[in-house]
Design an enzyme around this catalytic site. Structure first.
Site, PDB file in Angstrom:
ATOM      1  N   ASP A 439      88.265  -9.813  89.073  1.00  0.00           N
ATOM      2  CA  ASP A 439      89.433 -10.228  89.848  1.00  0.00           C
ATOM      3  C   ASP A 439      90.654  -9.408  89.467  1.00  0.00           C
ATOM      4  O   ASP A 439      91.552  -9.185  90.280  1.00  0.00           O
ATOM      5  CB  ASP A 439      89.722 -11.713  89.610  1.00  0.00           C
ATOM      6  CG  ASP A 439      89.949 -12.025  88.133  1.00  0.00           C
ATOM      7  OD1 ASP A 439      89.227 -11.446  87.295  1.00  0.00           O
ATOM      8  OD2 ASP A 439      90.823 -12.830  87.806  1.00  0.00           O
ATOM      9  N   GLU A 445      91.154 -12.589  81.625  1.00  0.00           N
ATOM     10  CA  GLU A 445      90.273 -13.106  82.683  1.00  0.00           C
ATOM     11  C   GLU A 445      89.223 -12.044  82.965  1.00  0.00           C
ATOM     12  O   GLU A 445      88.153 -12.071  82.400  1.00  0.00           O
ATOM     13  CB  GLU A 445      91.104 -13.458  83.931  1.00  0.00           C
ATOM     14  CG  GLU A 445      90.369 -14.346  84.901  1.00  0.00           C
ATOM     15  CD  GLU A 445      91.315 -15.000  85.904  1.00  0.00           C
ATOM     16  OE1 GLU A 445      90.827 -15.550  86.875  1.00  0.00           O
ATOM     17  OE2 GLU A 445      92.546 -14.947  85.687  1.00  0.00           O
ATOM     18  N   GLU A 715      97.968  -9.785  93.558  1.00  0.00           N
ATOM     19  CA  GLU A 715      97.298 -11.080  93.691  1.00  0.00           C
ATOM     20  C   GLU A 715      98.036 -11.990  94.664  1.00  0.00           C
ATOM     21  O   GLU A 715      97.428 -12.763  95.406  1.00  0.00           O
ATOM     22  CB  GLU A 715      97.218 -11.754  92.321  1.00  0.00           C
ATOM     23  CG  GLU A 715      96.544 -13.104  92.326  1.00  0.00           C
ATOM     24  CD  GLU A 715      96.362 -13.659  90.925  1.00  0.00           C
ATOM     25  OE1 GLU A 715      95.530 -14.567  90.755  1.00  0.00           O
ATOM     26  OE2 GLU A 715      97.059 -13.192  89.991  1.00  0.00           O
ATOM     27  N   HIS A 736      94.820  -6.711  92.094  1.00  0.00           N
ATOM     28  CA  HIS A 736      93.961  -7.804  92.535  1.00  0.00           C
ATOM     29  C   HIS A 736      93.588  -7.497  93.975  1.00  0.00           C
ATOM     30  O   HIS A 736      94.430  -7.564  94.850  1.00  0.00           O
ATOM     31  CB  HIS A 736      94.781  -9.100  92.476  1.00  0.00           C
ATOM     32  CG  HIS A 736      94.021 -10.292  92.013  1.00  0.00           C
ATOM     33  ND1 HIS A 736      93.996 -10.679  90.698  1.00  0.00           N
ATOM     34  CD2 HIS A 736      93.302 -11.214  92.677  1.00  0.00           C
ATOM     35  CE1 HIS A 736      93.289 -11.795  90.576  1.00  0.00           C
ATOM     36  NE2 HIS A 736      92.850 -12.138  91.771  1.00  0.00           N
TER      37      HIS A 736
END
Length: 914
Positions: A439, A445, A715, A736
């Site tokens: 992502d 993450e 994102e 993202h």
């Protein structure tokens, strides 16, 4: 006529292949139009022995033709020759090779070895062994893997250029190994074998909570060196208890946190090697392209921030590593921090990294040195360096690192900002396709989120060859899915969360994208169980009304039509989205069953689709065509997935356009609606609105980020606000790719390249004009060769250019023309007159009333169409409203507003021509 690009399983002359039935593909190049392959012959041999000869076959098949010869042997070199005859009687041949590896992993003799260093020891273990070779080596192949990430050196030279091997898989189910040709690294006499293993994804810190030891609490090394001497004698050297282990220069290494390398006499500890329990049956040869450094970017600028920080700016947000060249003092310590951006004051801003420290530390030895980490990667544009007094640009290089997929697509226009958007999309893919589709590459993450990859999969498959990449990832998805649990949100699954629509649906959608793009039926065959079991899982969890109405759902993630503080899922009914996708994947499973020849299953899922569609319509539409969720995404799914009744489509399109108008001609969609919004508009007679949304430059829009200096896709629509401040929700990646899914619309609708048959055996060429883009061209390297489509529309002339590869056909639909042109291969150019101008116009429905009435012609026209309109007291309050906003209160004014705008733009053009 020329035959070229002969490949085995998508690869050029692969080594270590463990596919029992490899497939061969080739392409034809010719200047003769309408060329097709009539006949082919494939000959495969090893040494002097023929193992397969098709003879001359009458067929146009040239993509992924399966091997049908004698069983292939381990570690054998095979020669392949393909001869082709075309419909003009011409013939040509091309040759290639492939080398097999080990087909049965249980045949490996090596053992998984580990160390006995205490848990608090952070240095990477170095497993080593000295071996003496008494004869000259003819051929040597190294098979290596690790529980961790590894590098293997022979006599101080690294084997291969791959990084972060063996990659990230569902480790308890599957572990890749790599095969290296190391013939040139070995010498007659003593040789030193060294295998350094870092924590990587196996043992390292992972996830939001930075949890260590997810798969195991100790790293392991597994290697087998197969040597063939000049006299034909063979020897195998394996990892076992005869190896030694020590610590080395890498004192600490974590993907999220960074790496510490001490070259100034670090403390070396010797340990003891022990054998770990290990199931060799989970081993598989490297399946996708390995991670490599693919581009080196020199520092563009050296910066001293207002806080006094010393930075290097590389001008591009990347995933990878910063290389430093320096002759430092003995014992000199250099610290390198990484960040995507600077704050509003121009200071280093690492906050988007959350808990990921991303700090690399080096200790110099006093000599000329090149520092580059081994077992980590960072997402960054800027580095902040401490410990170097006189920083110069030539000391710093950014090394872009990702799965080394071949670039297949390009897209360029006359609009600089649109070109930057394409660059951002391309970089976002490169930065996040690092062995798995992550992502984001920078924060704590970097997980294989299924929804992000699903919505971006079509765009990805245009830009780079994703066949092997997605095939590998799908094997992990299948390994971690079941009828009982469903499909995880994240793969490899380290979160233990299962089954959300649009995310878990990747298990069905991605194999279908690969099949459609490359004509690859094997990915459907391999994943058939996972695909249909996902639909079966949903069916098993439906309510009495036949719909999926329970469980966690991400909804239209990060949509702008609902207060985020609620749950970030958008305003569209979450279970409407869930059931829309349920229908979508059910239909894909039906089509997959048809492709695979499973007639009973095809009928089963066709019946399920019709039954579910009836229930869906009963639940989510009124008799007159109103939707339960009259959001942009609710309308988009109704139209794009063909869920609404035919009689209601016009009303739903009107609802969508009204909603967009109420948002001042802006989108309000999240992860679910955004990939389809422009497609839906263009395919339902509202291409002008799709173009308007695409070309917008203010928030929220794709070009807003471009105007804010983005070099990758964000994102959030407002990751950086107009005033230069940042979203501070703790979830704000500047790299993202999900919203980059608009690329698919750019390539299909603007460039006009669409597959009509799997693998682009037949192509639709249908470019569509966009105001503000006078010229556009896309090029895509299909399995049959390069497809090119583009337009130029200026100075009263339209020029359309198309290139169709040999052995394929196409349908060409020219802009502003009605007929469909059926053509074969060749180069096609069309030119004709037009009254259309695609120049960006000064006035539009997004102009404010004040901007409009500043023009005398507009005042004159308003007085003519609506006398007294500009005299009322309410008009002054409306002066800062756009015409589109005003239509919300006065929809009947649209013809007048459009006439005024057209007249002003015509006058503007006339003035310009004078």
């Amino acid at each position: 006529m020329k035959i070229y690009d002969l490949r085995t399983e998508y690869r050029k002359n692969p080594v270590g292949l463990d596919t029992l039935v490899p497939r061969f593909s080739w392409k034809m190049r010719t200047d003769e139009k309408n060329t097709v392959q009539n006949l082919y012959r494939i000959e495969v041999s090893t040494g002097e022995q023929s193992v397969w000869d098709t003879g001359i076959r009458e067929s146009s098949e040239s993509v992924l033709v399966p091997y049908e010869g004698q069983p292939l042997k381990d570690e054998a070199l095979y020669q392949v020759k393909v001869t082709v005859w075309d419909n003009y009687g011409r013939a040509d041949s091309v040759a290639a090779s492939f080398e097999t590896g080990v087909f049965d992993p249980s045949d490996f003799q090596a053992q998984m070895i580990t160390h006995d260093f205490p848990k608090e020891e952070t240095a990477c273990p170095v497993f080593y062994k000295k071996v003496t070779l008494k004869e000259n080596v003819k051929k040597a192949r190294l098979y290596a893997t690790a529980e961790g990430v590894y590098e293997f050196e022979i006599n101080g030279v690294k084997a291969g250029k791959d990084r972060m091997t063996p990659g990230w898989t569902s480790y308890h189910n599957r572990l890749q190994y790599q095969v290296y040709d190391v013939t040139e690294l070995l010498k007659n006499g003593e040789n030193l074998l060294e295998m350094t293993v870092g924590n990587g994804w196996y043992k390292g810190i992972l996830g939001f909570l930075c949890t260590p030891d997810v798969y195991g609490d100790k790293v392991g090394a597994f290697a087998e060196l197969h040597i063939v001497y000049e006299d034909g004698r063979c020897e195998t050297i394996i990892t076992d208890e005869s190896w030694c282990v020590r610590t080395g220069e890498i004192r600490y290494s974590e993907i999220y946190m960074g790496e510490t390398i001490d070259t100034d006499a670090p403390e070396i500890k010797e340990g003891t090697v022990t054998v770990m329990e290990f199931d060799k049956h989970i081993l598989t040869a490297q399946e996708n392209e390995p991670v490599r450094i693919t581009e080196r970017i020199p520092a563009k600028e050296m910066i001293t921030t207002p806080k006094g920080e010393k930075l290097a700016d590389f001008g591009q947000n990347i995933t990878g590593l910063a290389e430093i060249r320096i002759k430092g003092r003995k014992g000199q310590k250099i610290t390198v921090r990484h960040a995507e951006t600077l704050d509003n004051d121009g200071n280093f801003y690492p906050d988007t990294l959350r808990q990921a420290k991303s700090i690399d530390t080096y200790i110099c030895n006093g000599e000329e040195q090149v520092f580059l980490p081994h077992f980590t990667f960072h997402g960054f544009r800027y580095i902040c360096v401490e410990g170097i007094e006189d920083m110069k640009p030539e000391m710093f290089t950014a090394c872009a690192m990702h799965s080394d997929m071949e670039q297949t697509g390009s897209f360029i226009t006359s609009n600089r900002k649109v070109n930057q958007l394409q660059s951002n999309i391309s970089w976002g893919m490169r930065d996040n396709f690092l062995d798995i589709p992550t992502d984001c590459p920078q924060r704590d993450e970097r997980l294989g989120w299924m929804g992000d990859a699903q919505v971006f999969s079509w765009t990805a498959a245009y830009n780079r060859c994703t066949a092997l990449f997605f095939s590998k990832w799908m094997r992990d998805i299948s390994a971690e899915s079941s009828l009982e649990k469903g499909v995880p949100h994240v793969v490899p699954d380290i979160l233990g969360q299962y089954s959300s629509s649009a995310w878990s649906d990747a298990a069905v959608i991605i194999p279908w994208v690969v099949y459609q793009t490359y004509g690859d039926k094997r990915i459907l065959e391999e994943n058939w169980k996972c695909m249909h079991e996902w639909v079966d899982y949903i069916t098993d969890h439906c309510e009495e009304n036949g719909l999926w109405m329970t469980g966690f759902q991400y909804g239209d993630w990060l949509a702008l039509d609902k207060e985020e503080s609620a749950d970030r899922t958008g305003a569209t009914d979450k279970y409407m989205i869930a059931n829309a996708y349920y229908l979508y994947v059910t239909d894909l499973v039906r089509q997959t069953a048809e492709v695979l020849g499973f007639e009973n299953d095809a009928q089963k899922y066709a019946g399920l689709y019709e039954k579910t569609l009836a229930a869906f319509r009963k639940e989510y539409y009124t008799e007159t065509g109103r939707i339960v969720s009259e959001t942009q995404t609710g309308c988009i799914l109704s139209l794009y997935f063909s869920l609404a009744k035919e009689k209601d489509r016009e009303r739903i399109l009107h609802t969508l356009l009204t909603n967009i108008g109420n948002h001042k001609n802006h989108l309000a969609t999240g992860f679910v609606g955004t990939p389809y919004i422009c497609h839906t508009l263009s395919e339902n007679g509202a291409h002008d609105m799709a173009s308007t949304l695409f070309m917008r430059e203010d928030y929220p829009s794709w070009l807003y980020a471009v105007n804010m200096g983005a070099t990758t896709v964000w994102e959030r629509w407002d990751s950086v606000r107009p005033d230069g401040t940042f979203d501070e929700s703790g979830m704000n990646s500047l790299n993202h790719y999900a919203y980059g899914s608009v690329g698919d619309w750019m390539y299909r609708k603007i460039a006009g390249i669409n597959q009509l048959e799997p693998g682009y055996k037949k192509t639709l060429i249908k470019p569509m004009f966009v105001k503000g883009i006078e010229e556009a061209e896309g090029a895509f390297e299909s399995p049959y060769g390069k497809i090119v489509s583009g337009y130029s529309c200026k100075n009263g002339k339209v020029h359309i250019h198309a290139e169709i590869p040999a052995n394929t056909t196409a349908v060409i639909i020219l802009p502003e023309k009605e007929e469909k042109l059926e053509v074969g291969s060749g180069v096609y150019d069309y030119e004709y007159d037009t009254e259309t101008s695609l120049k960006a116009e000064r006035f539009s429905m997004d102009s404010t009333l004040a901007e409009i009435v500043a023009q005398p012609l507009a005042v004159q026209m308003f007085d003519q169409f609506a006398p007294g309109m500009l005299d009322g007291p309410m008009v002054q309050m409306a002066m800062q409203m756009t015409l589109a906003e005003m239509l919300g209160a006065a929809p009947d004014a649209r013809p007048m507003f459009e006439a005024v705008v057209a007249a002003l733009n015509e006058k503007d053009q006339q003035d310009e021509e004078k």
